[in-house]
Design an enzyme around this catalytic site. Structure first.
Site, short mmCIF file in Angstrom:
data_model
loop_
_atom_site.label_atom_id
_atom_site.label_comp_id
_atom_site.label_asym_id
_atom_site.label_seq_id
_atom_site.Cartn_x
_atom_site.Cartn_y
_atom_site.Cartn_z
N GLN A 101 5.65 31.10 -29.83
CA GLN A 101 4.88 32.27 -29.39
C GLN A 101 3.44 31.85 -29.14
O GLN A 101 2.74 31.42 -30.07
CB GLN A 101 4.92 33.39 -30.44
CG GLN A 101 4.26 34.66 -29.87
CD GLN A 101 4.10 35.78 -30.87
OE1 GLN A 101 3.48 35.59 -31.91
NE2 GLN A 101 4.64 36.95 -30.55
N TYR A 186 -3.83 42.01 -28.57
CA TYR A 186 -4.46 40.73 -28.26
C TYR A 186 -4.83 40.67 -26.77
O TYR A 186 -4.74 41.67 -26.06
CB TYR A 186 -3.55 39.58 -28.72
CG TYR A 186 -3.37 39.64 -30.23
CD1 TYR A 186 -4.47 39.47 -31.06
CD2 TYR A 186 -2.14 39.93 -30.81
CE1 TYR A 186 -4.34 39.57 -32.45
CE2 TYR A 186 -2.01 40.04 -32.19
CZ TYR A 186 -3.11 39.86 -33.00
OH TYR A 186 -3.00 39.97 -34.36
N ARG A 233 6.29 39.22 -25.22
CA ARG A 233 6.30 40.28 -26.23
C ARG A 233 5.29 41.35 -25.84
O ARG A 233 4.15 41.04 -25.48
CB ARG A 233 5.94 39.73 -27.60
CG ARG A 233 6.20 40.78 -28.69
CD ARG A 233 6.08 40.22 -30.09
NE ARG A 233 7.12 40.81 -30.93
CZ ARG A 233 6.95 41.11 -32.21
NH1 ARG A 233 5.82 40.88 -32.83
NH2 ARG A 233 7.94 41.65 -32.91
N GLY A 322 11.70 40.65 -39.16
CA GLY A 322 10.52 39.99 -39.71
C GLY A 322 10.61 39.85 -41.21
O GLY A 322 11.07 38.83 -41.74
N ARG A 323 10.19 40.90 -41.92
CA ARG A 323 10.07 40.80 -43.37
C ARG A 323 11.40 40.48 -44.06
O ARG A 323 11.42 39.75 -45.05
CB ARG A 323 9.45 42.08 -43.92
CG ARG A 323 7.97 42.17 -43.57
CD ARG A 323 7.42 43.56 -43.68
NE ARG A 323 7.91 44.42 -42.61
CZ ARG A 323 7.53 45.67 -42.43
NH1 ARG A 323 6.67 46.21 -43.27
NH2 ARG A 323 8.01 46.39 -41.43
C1 FMN Z 1 3.54 38.40 -42.35
C2 FMN Z 1 3.68 38.91 -40.92
C3 FMN Z 1 3.08 38.20 -39.90
C4 FMN Z 1 3.25 38.64 -38.57
N1 FMN Z 1 2.74 37.86 -37.55
C5 FMN Z 1 3.06 38.15 -36.25
C6 FMN Z 1 2.75 37.22 -35.22
O1 FMN Z 1 2.22 36.13 -35.43
N2 FMN Z 1 3.08 37.59 -33.96
C7 FMN Z 1 3.68 38.79 -33.66
O2 FMN Z 1 3.95 39.08 -32.49
N3 FMN Z 1 4.02 39.65 -34.65
C8 FMN Z 1 3.76 39.35 -35.92
N4 FMN Z 1 4.20 40.18 -36.94
C9 FMN Z 1 5.03 41.36 -36.60
C10 FMN Z 1 6.52 41.01 -36.73
O3 FMN Z 1 6.93 40.12 -35.70
C11 FMN Z 1 7.42 42.28 -36.64
O4 FMN Z 1 7.24 42.89 -35.39
C12 FMN Z 1 7.07 43.28 -37.76
O5 FMN Z 1 7.05 42.62 -39.02
C13 FMN Z 1 8.09 44.41 -37.82
O6 FMN Z 1 9.39 43.91 -38.06
P1 FMN Z 1 10.08 44.00 -39.53
O7 FMN Z 1 10.07 45.45 -39.91
O8 FMN Z 1 11.48 43.47 -39.31
O9 FMN Z 1 9.27 43.17 -40.49
C14 FMN Z 1 4.01 39.80 -38.27
C15 FMN Z 1 4.57 40.51 -39.32
C16 FMN Z 1 4.44 40.07 -40.64
C17 FMN Z 1 5.15 40.82 -41.75
#
Ligand code: FMN
Length: 371
Positions: A101, A186, A233, A322-323
């Site tokens: 990414q 961004y 994205r 993600g999480r």
């Molecule tokens: C610790 C953390 C770091 C993240 N860093 C990014 C990132 O670098 N780029 C991005 O597009 N989204 C980032 N996100 C968003 C996640 O890609 C995702 O969209 C978000 O966590 C919701 O999904 P989830 O409910 O499955 O966690 C981040 C989320 C978390 C929890």
């Protein structure tokens, strides 16, 4: 669950994903310092999650100017490319696929990352936002983003070249493709929205003008590595970080038609950032599907069941987690066998630090052998 559509394979760009479960991009801020270099520990973390249909890395800056947070990785020096090679090799050895990414944070940055103290943006408007910065005392804090410097047209040309070089570097580093980060407030998102873009040249004003920057970026990277290796994205529904613009949805739907003409590999919707989760309308999903023939990936608070249900509608192809994936390196196995999930135990380990809270979340099989 094992027989659900979540576990069917699908071709994506130049590879075949063995399932529809994607590791969502997550910043973890664990590069080697100085110079933001990917490490062996990062290779281990990603390889642990190689059973995903594919992995999207944490956001990776295309240039020093594109940096907004401490310890995030780069894709613009030979040392960084060498570091990333370890990551891609480890994932490929574990039979996984991985895309990088690529981001430029624009105004989502801090004075300390810039020689002149000024982040850049389409217009000189500060976001109502903070970024994570580690001070000389070694302590990370959330700090306000300052008023940025408005980009000149020459600056814009140079940033597009930076994207092109970073895409080329990603392929050299062994990635299966790239994802351009066009969401979450961004730089690309800043050009897209009226709230952050007040330019009166061909990069501002009408929707077509506000889309010009992202289109030029995608043309450059597509020309460099092939559009079938490029995803994007987008976060159509976010309103925080000073990004509120009711026209964003129209802009993104128009963009999706153009992405289709370019032959982009996939569109990835960031639907919920953390818990800010607006409902995505069926109307939007149908319109996006009609406009775009490539794959559609979604992310944001999905469970195995809500993911399956949505893919079953035929409106999306992949679900990024993600999480849940952060805390469960074997997430596809757990979903397939309907096993309990680990929870994130210590949020202080999300950004920065060592193996704790990073590579030490156990697979289900390991918890069984311990107990
Ligand atoms: C610790 C953390 C770091 C993240 N860093 C990014 C990132 O670098 N780029 C991005 O597009 N989204 C980032 N996100 C968003 C996640 O890609 C995702 O969209 C978000 O966590 C919701 O999904 P989830 O409910 O499955 O966690 C981040 C989320 C978390 C929890």
């Amino acid at each position: 669950m094992k027989n659900s559509i979540l576990f069917s394979s699908k071709k994506l760009g130049t590879f075949k994903a063995s399932n529809r479960i994607v590791l969502a991009p997550m910043t973890r801020s664990r590069t080697a310092q100085p110079n933001d270099i990917p490490t062996d520990l990062m290779a281990e973390y990603y390889a642990q999650r190689a059973s995903a249909g594919f992995i999207i890395t944490e956001a990776t800056q295309i240039s020093a100017q594109g940096k907004g947070y401490s310890f995030t990785p780069g894709m613009f020096t030979a040392e960084q490319v060498t570091g990333w090679k370890k990551v891609t090799q480890a994932v490929h050895q574990a039979n996984g696929h991985i895309v990088s990414q690529l981001w430029h944070v624009g105004r989502m940055s801090h004075a300390s990352f810039h020689a002149d103290g000024l982040p850049v943006a389409p217009s000189a408007i500060a976001p109502d936002a903070q970024v994570w910065v580690v001070g000389v005392d070694g302590i990370g804090r959330m700090l306000d983003c300052p008023v940025p410097r408005a980009l000149s047209k020459q600056d814009i040309k140079e940033i597009i070249l930076d994207y092109r070089r970073a895409a080329s570097n990603a392929i050299e580093a062994g990635f299966d493709g790239i994802e351009i980060h066009g969401g979450n407030g961004y730089l690309i998102d800043q050009f897209l929205r009226r709230s952050s873009n007040k330019r009166d040249d061909e990069y501002g004003g009408s929707i077509t003008n506000r889309l010009r920057f992202v289109m030029e970026v995608l043309e450059a990277v597509g020309d460099e590595i092939g559009a079938n290796k490029v995803g994007i994205r987008l976060a159509p529904f976010i309103t925080q970080r000073g990004m509120d613009d009711a026209e964003a949805i129209d802009a993104i739907l128009l963009a999706s038609k153009k992405f289709n003409e370019m032959g982009l590999d996939y569109i990835h919707l960031s639907e919920a950032d953390w818990d800010d989760a607006p409902m995505v309308s069926d109307e939007f999903r149908h319109a996006l599907r009609a406009n775009f023939n490539g794959s559609i990936v979604v992310a944001g608070n999905y469970t195995a069941k809500t993911g399956v249900d949505l893919i079953d509608t035929g409106l999306v192809d992949f679900v990024a987690y993600g999480r849940k994936f952060l805390a469960n390196p074997d997430l596809p196995y757990r979903f397939g066998h309907e096993l309990p999930l680990n929870e994130i135990t210590d949020t202080s380990t999300l950004f920065g630090g060592d193996a704790r809270g990073y590579t030490d979340y156990p697979n289900y099989a390991d918890t069984k052998s311990v107990n």
